[in-house]
Design an enzyme around this catalytic site. Structure first.
Site, short mmCIF file in Angstrom:
data_model
loop_
_atom_site.label_atom_id
_atom_site.label_comp_id
_atom_site.label_asym_id
_atom_site.label_seq_id
_atom_site.Cartn_x
_atom_site.Cartn_y
_atom_site.Cartn_z
N SER A 1 3.32 -23.47 -12.84
CA SER A 1 3.07 -24.90 -12.69
C SER A 1 4.34 -25.72 -12.53
CB SER A 1 2.29 -25.42 -13.89
OG SER A 1 2.96 -25.12 -15.11
N GLY B 1 -0.43 -21.93 -14.08
CA GLY B 1 -0.99 -20.95 -14.99
C GLY B 1 -0.60 -19.52 -14.70
N ASN C 1 4.52 -19.02 -19.04
CA ASN C 1 3.14 -18.92 -19.54
C ASN C 1 2.96 -17.67 -20.41
OD1 ASN C 1 1.90 -21.26 -18.36
ND2 ASN C 1 2.08 -20.26 -16.38
N ASP D 1 1.86 -33.49 -22.44
CA ASP D 1 1.58 -32.18 -23.05
C ASP D 1 2.83 -31.52 -23.61
OD1 ASP D 1 2.93 -31.39 -20.77
OD2 ASP D 1 1.18 -30.50 -19.80
N HIS E 1 5.16 -29.84 -19.30
CA HIS E 1 5.45 -30.03 -17.88
C HIS E 1 6.35 -31.24 -17.63
CE1 HIS E 1 1.59 -27.79 -17.94
NE2 HIS E 1 2.20 -27.11 -16.97
#
Length: 213
Positions: free
Chosen positions: A40, A78, A107, A188, A191
């Site tokens: 991402s 992801g 991830n 979050d 990111h």
């Protein structure tokens, strides 16, 4: 009337010659491919595509006169090292890249995957890139200490270890100057924001530039 006609013929001839010369020059210019296989962070998650670091990279290549490079962004939000490893052979076959940016592992770390598995997957990706005759650029990551200090250290150590082992270019930490700066991370906490995309490019550009020129 004849004079006007002759002048028009001369103009048409000159235009034809210039167009032919440019076509020949374009044919002689080798087109190179830069393939980005990431997650991402490279797939423009939460930001406009034209604001993302990959779009800024394309503009940078133009401004640097590196117009013979085509950027293929095969990043998926992801994505894990396992997923990237599974997709890589087809991507190499389809794009025949000269340089491959491997921006994966974050991830895996956030999900607590075993460091040995992550390292093995990335190692196989590097090997496949090199076997295909391309030059890899490994992008390093670090993660919060959610799984304890030992795991955090082991994860961070994967990237420099592989870079040494395979003698490949390395970006030590993709989020350097971003993760701990106000306004540079989305809500979050994972990111980067649109404002951080320029810093992402700044973090990767020095190593990438040496592979492109």
């Amino acid at each position: 009337m004849d004079t006007v006609f002759l002048r028009l013929r001369s103009i048409v001839f000159v235009v034809f010659v210039l167009a032919f010369t440019q076509a020949q020059a374009n044919q002689g210019q080798q087109q190179n491919t830069l393939l980005i296989v990431g997650d991402s962070l490279s797939a423009a998650y939460g930001v406009q595509t034209d604001e993302a670091w990959v779009a800024l990279l394309r503009a940078r290549l133009q401004s640097e006169g590196l117009t013979d490079w085509e950027v293929v962004n095969a990043s998926i939000s992801g994505e894990t090292t396992d997923g990237g490893l599974r997709r890589l052979p087809r991507l190499l076959e389809q794009n025949d890249p000269d340089v491959v940016v491997i921006e994966l592992g974050g991830n895996d770390g956030l999900r607590g995957f075993p460091p040995g598995v992550i390292e093995k997957n990335l190692a196989r990706m590097i090997e496949q890139v090199q076997d295909a005759g391309a030059r890899p650029l490994l992008v390093g990551m670090q993660i919060p200490p959610n799984y304890g200090e030992r795991y955090t250290r082991a994860f961070a150590g994967i990237f420099p270890k592989l870079a040494d082992q395979y003698d490949t270019a390395l970006v030590e930490f993709f989020l350097d100057g971003i993760y701990d700066q106000e306004g540079m991370m989305q809500g979050d906490g994972i990111h980067p924001t649109a404002e951080a995309q320029g810093q992402l490019l700044a973090n990767i550009w020095p190593q990438l530039e040496s592979l492109l020129k």
